[in-house]
Design a protein around this motif. Structure first.
Motif, short mmCIF file in Angstrom:
data_model
loop_
_atom_site.label_atom_id
_atom_site.label_comp_id
_atom_site.label_asym_id
_atom_site.label_seq_id
_atom_site.Cartn_x
_atom_site.Cartn_y
_atom_site.Cartn_z
N SER A 172 0.82 -1.23 0.00
CA SER A 172 0.00 0.00 0.00
C SER A 172 0.85 1.27 0.00
CB SER A 172 -0.93 0.01 1.23
OG SER A 172 -1.77 -1.13 1.23
N ALA A 173 2.09 1.14 0.42
CA ALA A 173 2.98 2.31 0.45
C ALA A 173 4.41 1.82 0.26
CB ALA A 173 2.83 3.07 1.76
N LYS A 174 4.67 1.27 -0.93
CA LYS A 174 5.95 0.60 -1.15
C LYS A 174 7.15 1.55 -1.13
CE LYS A 174 5.34 0.68 -6.19
NZ LYS A 174 5.34 -0.17 -7.42
N ASP A 175 6.91 2.84 -1.35
CA ASP A 175 8.03 3.79 -1.33
C ASP A 175 8.28 4.40 0.04
OD1 ASP A 175 8.52 3.46 -4.05
OD2 ASP A 175 7.05 4.99 -4.60
N LEU A 176 7.50 3.98 1.03
CA LEU A 176 7.67 4.53 2.38
C LEU A 176 8.91 3.94 3.04
CD1 LEU A 176 4.93 5.09 5.05
CD2 LEU A 176 7.03 3.89 5.67
N LYS A 177 9.70 4.81 3.67
CA LYS A 177 10.86 4.34 4.41
C LYS A 177 11.19 5.33 5.52
CE LYS A 177 15.71 2.88 3.99
NZ LYS A 177 16.87 2.70 3.09
N THR A 178 11.27 4.82 6.74
CA THR A 178 11.70 5.62 7.88
C THR A 178 12.68 4.80 8.71
OG1 THR A 178 9.90 4.86 9.31
CG2 THR A 178 9.49 6.84 8.00
N VAL A 179 13.52 5.48 9.46
CA VAL A 179 14.51 4.81 10.30
C VAL A 179 14.34 5.32 11.73
CG1 VAL A 179 16.94 4.30 10.69
CG2 VAL A 179 16.10 4.68 8.35
N ALA A 180 14.13 4.37 12.67
CA ALA A 180 13.98 4.74 14.07
C ALA A 180 15.25 4.39 14.84
CB ALA A 180 12.78 4.02 14.68
N TYR A 181 15.66 5.26 15.75
CA TYR A 181 16.82 5.03 16.61
C TYR A 181 16.34 5.10 18.07
CZ TYR A 181 19.34 6.21 12.31
OH TYR A 181 19.81 6.24 11.02
N ILE A 182 16.53 4.02 18.80
CA ILE A 182 16.01 3.94 20.17
C ILE A 182 17.13 3.55 21.12
CG2 ILE A 182 14.32 2.81 21.67
CD1 ILE A 182 12.59 2.32 19.23
N ASN A 183 17.25 4.32 22.21
CA ASN A 183 18.24 4.05 23.25
C ASN A 183 17.50 3.84 24.57
OD1 ASN A 183 20.21 4.28 25.34
ND2 ASN A 183 21.54 5.44 23.98
N PRO A 184 17.28 2.58 24.97
CA PRO A 184 16.51 2.31 26.19
C PRO A 184 17.24 2.74 27.47
CG PRO A 184 17.44 0.28 25.32
CD PRO A 184 17.71 1.33 24.31
N LYS A 185 18.57 2.80 27.41
CA LYS A 185 19.31 3.17 28.61
C LYS A 185 19.11 4.66 28.94
CE LYS A 185 23.92 3.01 30.69
NZ LYS A 185 25.33 2.60 30.50
N GLU A 186 19.20 5.51 27.91
CA GLU A 186 19.01 6.94 28.12
C GLU A 186 17.58 7.37 27.84
OE1 GLU A 186 21.84 9.37 26.17
OE2 GLU A 186 23.58 8.26 26.93
N LYS A 187 16.72 6.41 27.47
CA LYS A 187 15.30 6.66 27.20
C LYS A 187 15.13 7.76 26.15
CE LYS A 187 13.94 5.22 31.87
NZ LYS A 187 13.62 3.87 31.41
N LYS A 188 15.80 7.55 25.02
CA LYS A 188 15.75 8.48 23.90
C LYS A 188 15.26 7.75 22.65
CE LYS A 188 17.77 12.35 25.52
NZ LYS A 188 17.23 13.73 25.37
N SER A 189 14.39 8.42 21.88
CA SER A 189 13.92 7.88 20.61
C SER A 189 14.00 8.97 19.55
CB SER A 189 12.47 7.40 20.73
OG SER A 189 12.37 6.33 21.65
#
Length: 268
Positions: A172-189
């Motif tokens: 349905s959205a084949k050109d969609l692309k995102t990148v997530a960066y998650i740091n559970p120790k410092e609780k940052k996303s």
């Protein structure tokens, strides 16, 4: 009052203008020389005003007509004998003196008008320079703030505790692309919107976190967000997903089949 406010108040007081044309009192002269010798910003404004005043004086210097003085003297010489021969006609004497006085008055009025215009121009130019200085300071402050944010983001990306997750769109959205960066120790996303397929004006992309089966909204994604930015950190999230929602977003994910989703392995 801090130093910047003191400098601004001083520059707006027009003391520099008065100092340049020799109209300051002894105390004002001492104040001007203190600011010029102490603050580079003030010295820069002073030197620029001084240069402009000298240039303006050279450009706008107006010489009296070549024959003006001769004409006045000749007029007086022509009238003087008449007064001596016919002393009973004082009106002509006063008429001659009136002519000379009128010429002097015109010259004085012209000089006063010229000085007034020049002083007004200097005041306006002074204010422009002050505005330019503070605009420059504002731009520097904004750039420093952006640089600090970028350095902080790179610090997070290079942190060994930060995990990277790539969300790619389905059919349905084949050109969609995102990148997530998650740091559970410092609780940052953070999320980097790489590409988003075009949607109708009444629809938007919305990102969600799966917390024990409950979908929690992390915000709306747009083409304008195509840069690394922070998103809310969610404790114990099991996955991330992106769905198509009505314009303005939804409180609950409206579709059980999102256009992109990925499982998180933060607790492994």
């Amino acid at each position: 009052m801090n130093v910047n406010e003191q400098i601004t108040t001083f520059l707006k007081s027009n003391l520099l203008d008065k100092y340049l044309i020799g109209q300051t009192t002894a105390s004002e002269t001492e104040e001007v020389e203190h600011y010029v010798n102490t603050y580079p910003e003030v010295k820069k404004v002073y030197e620029k005003l001084q240069d402009k005043l000298e240039l303006s004086a050279q450009i706008n210097a107006v010489k009296a007509p070549k024959n003006a003085l001769d004409n006045i003297l000749n007029a007086l010489e022509e009238e003087t004998p008449v007064v001596q021969i016919q002393p009973n006609k004082p009106k002509r004497k006063w008429f001659s003196l009136a002519i000379a006085a009128s010429v002097v008055a015109l010259i004085f009025a012209g000089s006063s008008a010229y000085l007034f215009v020049q002083n007004s121009n200097l005041s306006n130019e002074n204010q422009v320079i002050v505005d330019e200085i503070f605009d420059l300071r504002s731009d520097i402050a904004k750039n420093n703030s952006r640089l600090t944010d970028i350095l902080e983001q790179f610090k997070q990306l290079n942190n060994p505790e930060t995990e990277k997750y790539v969300l790619k769109g389905n059919r349905s959205a084949k050109d969609l692309k995102t990148v997530a960066y998650i740091n559970p120790k410092e609780k940052k996303s953070m999320i980097d919107v790489v590409s988003l397929p075009q949607l109708p004006d009444d629809q938007v992309y919305q990102i969600w976190a799966d917390i024990q089966g409950k979908m929690v909204s992390l915000g709306i994604l747009t083409e304008a967000d195509r840069k690394l930015q922070e998103i809310p950190y969610t404790e114990d999230a099991l996955g991330l997903s992106i769905s198509v929602e009505p314009k303005g977003g939804s409180l609950e994910r409206s579709s059980d089949t999102p256009v992109a989703e990925i499982s998180l392995k933060l607790n492994d």
